[in-house]
Design an enzyme around this catalytic site. Sequence first.
Site, PDB file in Angstrom:
ATOM      1  N   PHE A 125     -25.183  -9.949  17.887  1.00  0.00           N
ATOM      2  CA  PHE A 125     -23.736 -10.081  17.952  1.00  0.00           C
ATOM      3  C   PHE A 125     -23.143  -8.706  17.629  1.00  0.00           C
ATOM      4  CE2 PHE A 125     -19.544 -11.296  16.383  1.00  0.00           C
ATOM      5  CZ  PHE A 125     -19.151 -12.198  17.351  1.00  0.00           C
ATOM      6  N   ASP A 205     -28.597 -13.736  10.209  1.00  0.00           N
ATOM      7  CA  ASP A 205     -27.225 -14.142  10.501  1.00  0.00           C
ATOM      8  C   ASP A 205     -27.310 -15.551  11.097  1.00  0.00           C
ATOM      9  OD1 ASP A 205     -24.685 -14.633  11.510  1.00  0.00           O
ATOM     10  OD2 ASP A 205     -24.302 -12.509  11.889  1.00  0.00           O
ATOM     11  N   TYR A 230     -16.382 -21.171  10.771  1.00  0.00           N
ATOM     12  CA  TYR A 230     -15.370 -21.682  11.720  1.00  0.00           C
ATOM     13  C   TYR A 230     -15.970 -22.131  13.051  1.00  0.00           C
ATOM     14  CZ  TYR A 230     -15.553 -16.687  13.013  1.00  0.00           C
ATOM     15  OH  TYR A 230     -15.967 -15.431  13.345  1.00  0.00           O
ATOM     16  N   LYS A 231     -17.304 -22.048  13.179  1.00  0.00           N
ATOM     17  CA  LYS A 231     -17.941 -22.490  14.423  1.00  0.00           C
ATOM     18  C   LYS A 231     -18.362 -23.962  14.245  1.00  0.00           C
ATOM     19  CE  LYS A 231     -18.944 -17.768  15.651  1.00  0.00           C
ATOM     20  NZ  LYS A 231     -19.800 -16.611  15.474  1.00  0.00           N
ATOM     21  N   ARG A 380     -20.676 -19.730  28.808  1.00  0.00           N
ATOM     22  CA  ARG A 380     -21.325 -20.323  27.641  1.00  0.00           C
ATOM     23  C   ARG A 380     -20.732 -21.699  27.356  1.00  0.00           C
ATOM     24  NH1 ARG A 380     -21.226 -17.359  21.862  1.00  0.00           N
ATOM     25  NH2 ARG A 380     -19.047 -17.890  22.116  1.00  0.00           N
TER      26      ARG A 380
HETATM   27  C1  LIG Z   1     -19.223 -15.346  15.201  1.00  0.00           C
HETATM   28  C2  LIG Z   1     -20.188 -14.385  14.635  1.00  0.00           C
HETATM   29  C3  LIG Z   1     -19.779 -13.429  13.705  1.00  0.00           C
HETATM   30  C4  LIG Z   1     -18.327 -13.312  13.352  1.00  0.00           C
HETATM   31  O1  LIG Z   1     -18.060 -12.455  12.300  1.00  0.00           O
HETATM   32  P1  LIG Z   1     -16.599 -12.400  11.680  1.00  0.00           P
HETATM   33  O2  LIG Z   1     -16.693 -11.401  10.629  1.00  0.00           O
HETATM   34  O3  LIG Z   1     -16.251 -13.773  11.225  1.00  0.00           O
HETATM   35  O4  LIG Z   1     -15.650 -12.007  12.780  1.00  0.00           O
HETATM   36  C5  LIG Z   1     -20.747 -12.594  13.168  1.00  0.00           C
HETATM   37  N1  LIG Z   1     -22.042 -12.691  13.537  1.00  0.00           N
HETATM   38  C6  LIG Z   1     -22.453 -13.597  14.453  1.00  0.00           C
HETATM   39  C7  LIG Z   1     -23.891 -13.677  14.829  1.00  0.00           C
HETATM   40  C8  LIG Z   1     -21.536 -14.455  15.031  1.00  0.00           C
HETATM   41  O5  LIG Z   1     -21.939 -15.350  15.937  1.00  0.00           O
END
Ligand SMILES: *Cc1c(COP(=O)(O)O)cnc(C)c1O
Length: 420
Positions: A125, A205, A230-231, A380
């Site tokens: 990511f 992560d 939030y996911k 997706r």
């Molecule tokens: C969604 C996501 C993030 C988001 O990070 P934020 O700091 O909340 O914007 C980070 N890492 C991964 C792998 C994600 O899928």
Amino acid sequence: MDFEAYARELDARDPLAKFRDEFVIDDADTIYLDGNSLGRLPKRTRAILHDALENQWGERLVRGWGESWMDAPARIGGKIARLLGAQPDEVIVADSTSINFFKLVMAALAARPGRKQIVSEIINFPTDSYILQGVARILDDGHSITNVAPQDDGVVPTQTVIDAIDAAHCALVTLTHTSFKSGAIYDMQAITDAAQRAGALVLWDLSHSVGSIPIHLNDCNADLAVGCTYKYLNGGPGAPAFLYVRRDLQAQLQNPIQGWFGQKNQFAMEFEYAPAPGMARFLVGTPPMLSLLAIEGGVDILLEAGIENVRAKSIAQTEYMIALYDAWLKPFGVTLHSPRDANARGSHVSFGHPDGLRIDRALIEDMRVIPDFRPPDNLRCGIAPLYTTFTDIYRAMERMRRVLDEKLYEKYPKARPVVT
Ligand SMILES: *Cc1c(COP(=O)(O)O)cnc(C)c1O
């Protein structure tokens, strides 16, 4: 095969069906396939926020901190721990995933002085990659990042990761457990073992794993982890994230951002910094209390449903979606960008098409189907078993077929909007 009857039958005997009613769903004809980006609003979160506003902030004012707010990061972290296969005192809620990732990368590298290799992935990511690059720049101490690359199918084999670890120099191995594009899942046990054998720490992560697949941090003896709320946890837009540090490592690691919420005896207001014991040392500043409290409703629903049950339904649903893909989308040249093996796949399915961006747009604007698009060509489709039905999937795939068959996407420009 009668795909529609099959969907109806599976919905009728779905043991999780009742949980759909826990969520605000205003328009049943809009099919939401983006719960892996922003989960739906749980009805009970409305009540939680109403209470937080009217009874807590409104009435109790600053007394709220002493009465319940100070404990909230650890209390809610303790509940999330149950979804991670971790102990309640190994998880705390704070900041964003990006910031938690920065804190734990810095802490891990400081705990491995002299070792200069970081192993990560080219398909990570973006925020994770950017933060690693920034950490190497800030430290300015010869750290190099080895980014493993995927095969043609978008998957990085476990052995590729293991082979990239330099046993003499590796300080940290960090990967996104469930890949945000393909949905491929890494072998946490094998990679954690290999990293530790080489003397490195491992940081997972879990943003696309938490709430969608069972996670076994303790069983794998994982060192460190971060993730989003939030996911699949349905915590709300911008809800604070969590971090995990294995119990025996907590006292050895230092938070690089020494804020007063990580201070021992915070309200003694002393001049010199001294880290709090346990996970509290990984806090920084005042938590965004309204957003933090909003997380709990979604976490409770998942705990009630049971993550093993969620996973069983998710597998049945992604399998069903891929069967519809084979029958309906493949003939239009759409490719499958997620693993076919259900055990190696999380809860979203990515489809590849050169016009993916325009197809995404046509689905949203003309078809009331909301997936998302990730460059260069991934459409997706996220499945959140707590509220996605088999019939939703049937209807979404039928509408996708129509968009392709009637080329409904051709009226949209090829340019990318700001947010996809
Ligand atoms: C969604 C996501 C993030 C988001 O990070 P934020 O700091 O909340 O914007 C980070 N890492 C991964 C792998 C994600 O899928």
